[in-house]
Scaffold this motif. Structure first.
Motif, PDB file in Angstrom:
ATOM      1  N   ALA A 145      37.403 -29.391 -38.202  1.00  0.00           N
ATOM      2  CA  ALA A 145      37.461 -28.937 -36.807  1.00  0.00           C
ATOM      3  C   ALA A 145      36.115 -29.049 -36.110  1.00  0.00           C
ATOM      4  O   ALA A 145      36.054 -29.108 -34.878  1.00  0.00           O
ATOM      5  CB  ALA A 145      37.956 -27.494 -36.747  1.00  0.00           C
ATOM      6  N   ALA A 146      35.037 -29.084 -36.878  1.00  0.00           N
ATOM      7  CA  ALA A 146      33.706 -29.213 -36.285  1.00  0.00           C
ATOM      8  C   ALA A 146      33.324 -30.668 -36.057  1.00  0.00           C
ATOM      9  O   ALA A 146      32.284 -30.942 -35.447  1.00  0.00           O
ATOM     10  CB  ALA A 146      32.667 -28.545 -37.185  1.00  0.00           C
ATOM     11  N   LEU A 147      34.144 -31.592 -36.519  1.00  0.00           N
ATOM     12  CA  LEU A 147      33.841 -33.019 -36.423  1.00  0.00           C
ATOM     13  C   LEU A 147      34.827 -33.777 -35.541  1.00  0.00           C
ATOM     14  O   LEU A 147      34.428 -34.640 -34.761  1.00  0.00           O
ATOM     15  CB  LEU A 147      33.857 -33.643 -37.827  1.00  0.00           C
ATOM     16  N   ASP A 148      36.108 -33.465 -35.659  1.00  0.00           N
ATOM     17  CA  ASP A 148      37.182 -34.261 -35.076  1.00  0.00           C
ATOM     18  C   ASP A 148      37.366 -33.929 -33.595  1.00  0.00           C
ATOM     19  O   ASP A 148      37.802 -32.835 -33.231  1.00  0.00           O
ATOM     20  CB  ASP A 148      38.478 -33.989 -35.843  1.00  0.00           C
ATOM     21  N   GLY A 149      37.067 -34.926 -32.741  1.00  0.00           N
ATOM     22  CA  GLY A 149      37.201 -34.730 -31.299  1.00  0.00           C
ATOM     23  C   GLY A 149      38.447 -35.351 -30.701  1.00  0.00           C
ATOM     24  O   GLY A 149      38.537 -35.497 -29.480  1.00  0.00           O
ATOM     25  N   GLY A 150      39.401 -35.732 -31.537  1.00  0.00           N
ATOM     26  CA  GLY A 150      40.635 -36.314 -31.011  1.00  0.00           C
ATOM     27  C   GLY A 150      40.565 -37.833 -30.920  1.00  0.00           C
ATOM     28  O   GLY A 150      39.642 -38.463 -31.431  1.00  0.00           O
ATOM     29  N   THR A 151      41.534 -38.422 -30.255  1.00  0.00           N
ATOM     30  CA  THR A 151      41.700 -39.881 -30.241  1.00  0.00           C
ATOM     31  C   THR A 151      40.425 -40.620 -29.829  1.00  0.00           C
ATOM     32  O   THR A 151      39.994 -41.561 -30.492  1.00  0.00           O
ATOM     33  CB  THR A 151      42.851 -40.276 -29.299  1.00  0.00           C
ATOM     34  N   ASP A 152      39.810 -40.195 -28.734  1.00  0.00           N
ATOM     35  CA  ASP A 152      38.581 -40.861 -28.288  1.00  0.00           C
ATOM     36  C   ASP A 152      37.343 -39.997 -28.507  1.00  0.00           C
ATOM     37  O   ASP A 152      36.252 -40.359 -28.084  1.00  0.00           O
ATOM     38  CB  ASP A 152      38.685 -41.276 -26.822  1.00  0.00           C
ATOM     39  N   GLY A 153      37.525 -38.861 -29.165  1.00  0.00           N
ATOM     40  CA  GLY A 153      36.404 -37.976 -29.461  1.00  0.00           C
ATOM     41  C   GLY A 153      36.055 -37.000 -28.355  1.00  0.00           C
ATOM     42  O   GLY A 153      35.139 -36.189 -28.504  1.00  0.00           O
ATOM     43  N   LEU A 154      36.784 -37.036 -27.236  1.00  0.00           N
ATOM     44  CA  LEU A 154      36.396 -36.238 -26.070  1.00  0.00           C
ATOM     45  C   LEU A 154      37.400 -35.143 -25.709  1.00  0.00           C
ATOM     46  O   LEU A 154      37.299 -34.537 -24.635  1.00  0.00           O
ATOM     47  CB  LEU A 154      36.187 -37.156 -24.860  1.00  0.00           C
ATOM     48  N   ASP A 155      38.361 -34.873 -26.573  1.00  0.00           N
ATOM     49  CA  ASP A 155      39.390 -33.874 -26.250  1.00  0.00           C
ATOM     50  C   ASP A 155      38.781 -32.500 -25.954  1.00  0.00           C
ATOM     51  O   ASP A 155      39.103 -31.868 -24.942  1.00  0.00           O
ATOM     52  CB  ASP A 155      40.395 -33.741 -27.399  1.00  0.00           C
ATOM     53  N   VAL A 156      37.917 -32.018 -26.838  1.00  0.00           N
ATOM     54  CA  VAL A 156      37.333 -30.688 -26.652  1.00  0.00           C
ATOM     55  C   VAL A 156      36.348 -30.708 -25.487  1.00  0.00           C
ATOM     56  O   VAL A 156      36.271 -29.753 -24.699  1.00  0.00           O
ATOM     57  CB  VAL A 156      36.646 -30.205 -27.949  1.00  0.00           C
ATOM     58  N   LEU A 157      35.609 -31.788 -25.355  1.00  0.00           N
ATOM     59  CA  LEU A 157      34.652 -31.896 -24.247  1.00  0.00           C
ATOM     60  C   LEU A 157      35.363 -31.771 -22.899  1.00  0.00           C
ATOM     61  O   LEU A 157      34.859 -31.094 -21.985  1.00  0.00           O
ATOM     62  CB  LEU A 157      33.910 -33.227 -24.349  1.00  0.00           C
ATOM     63  N   ARG A 158      36.502 -32.399 -22.747  1.00  0.00           N
ATOM     64  CA  ARG A 158      37.231 -32.314 -21.473  1.00  0.00           C
ATOM     65  C   ARG A 158      37.667 -30.878 -21.195  1.00  0.00           C
ATOM     66  O   ARG A 158      37.659 -30.436 -20.030  1.00  0.00           O
ATOM     67  CB  ARG A 158      38.442 -33.242 -21.496  1.00  0.00           C
ATOM     68  N   ARG A 159      38.051 -30.152 -22.219  1.00  0.00           N
ATOM     69  CA  ARG A 159      38.439 -28.752 -22.026  1.00  0.00           C
ATOM     70  C   ARG A 159      37.243 -27.917 -21.587  1.00  0.00           C
ATOM     71  O   ARG A 159      37.364 -27.042 -20.731  1.00  0.00           O
ATOM     72  CB  ARG A 159      39.037 -28.192 -23.318  1.00  0.00           C
ATOM     73  N   VAL A 160      36.085 -28.197 -22.156  1.00  0.00           N
ATOM     74  CA  VAL A 160      34.870 -27.489 -21.751  1.00  0.00           C
ATOM     75  C   VAL A 160      34.533 -27.818 -20.298  1.00  0.00           C
ATOM     76  O   VAL A 160      34.212 -26.936 -19.497  1.00  0.00           O
ATOM     77  CB  VAL A 160      33.692 -27.854 -22.679  1.00  0.00           C
TER      78      VAL A 160
END
Length: 267
Positions: free
Chosen positions: A197-212
């Motif tokens: 969970a500390a590494l995987d950002g989703g398909t393009d790596g930006l899933d969590v970033l977009r939520r932030v």
């Protein structure tokens, strides 16, 4: 790492024998690692046990129980993301853009290294950190308590006190940003010993970033900034995510640390 015999625990290990063992196991900086092990171990038997764990593939920081981050000794433990030196660049950028900040948030805090470093540099601040992983929260509480901060368990902003909305001067979010199909390309130490969970950002790596990015403007004070670490090729898309929420976006790069930070500032 290849399997090799560690220093026998029954006999005090010499520096030369430890260096030789570590080098044979594939440790590139065997001399430095040996020095750190001897400086941390309280007894010869403990040093031998540390060498054995390192040879078995455990990251050095987890072997000795701490990582150095901006001159601080940050406690780390199994199952918690180990702070990287390149993330020191994120802290530097935060300090440059919010030198007078009095409210600081360390989101996706892991060990709490970023929050602890910001508080140590800024002095008296109201510091809050959060993570969804209970192991990270336990670890961060020890590191954050040393600088008078508070650690909360939960999913991103949901974990934070509502009273922080509109007051945050620095919002540091070291979100996971490795694309899911690239997790297998990471070094073995990361794959085997750090939480997915500390590494995987989703398909393009930006899933969590977009939520932030979507929530950050509600929490930032006027002139406050949110900072995220990302990769070179992801930085334009990360900046676009911030811009869509009305933040003024900047990018910063350290070629030396191979670090890329995207900053969003509330107008």
């Amino acid at each position: 790492m290849p399997s090799v015999s560690a220093v026998p625990p029954a006999m005090p290990p010499s520096r030369d024998s430890v260096v030789s063992t570590l080098r044979t196991a594939g440790c590139v900086f065997a001399e430095d690692e040996a020095e750190l092990i001897f400086a941390t171990a309280r007894t010869p038997a403990e040093a031998a046990a540390m060498v054995e764990r390192r040879v078995a593939g455990l990251p050095l920081e987890l072997v000795v129980g701490w990582a150095e981050f901006r001159g601080l000794r940050i406690a780390v433990e199994p199952g918690v993301f180990v702070p990287r030196r390149r993330t020191e660049f994120l802290v530097e950028q935060a300090l440059a853009r919010g030198p007078g900040s009095t409210v600081v948030v360390d989101l996706c805090c892991g060990s709490g290294a970023v929050g602890a470093a910001l508080a140590a540099a800024l002095g008296r601040v109201e510091l809050h950190a959060s993570d969804i992983d209970p192991a990270a929260v336990r670890c961060a509480r020890g590191n954050i308590a040393a600088v008078g901060g508070h650690v909360h368990e939960g999913d991103l902003f949901e974990a934070l006190p509502v009273a922080l909305r509109g007051r945050v001067g620095i919002l540091a979010a070291n979100v996971p940003y490795v694309p899911s199909d690239e997790i297998g390309l990471l070094p073995q130490e990361a794959r085997d010993h750090e939480p997915p969970a500390a590494l995987d950002g989703g398909t393009d790596g930006l899933d969590v970033l977009r939520r932030v990015a979507a929530e950050a403007p509600r929490w930032l004070a006027p002139g406050g900034c949110v900072l995220v670490e990302t990769s070179r090729h992801q930085a334009p898309a990360a900046a676009e995510a911030f811009e869509r929420t009305g933040l003024v976006t900047q990018q910063a790069v350290s070629e030396e640390l191979y670090a890329h930070v995207v900053i969003g500032v509330r107008r």
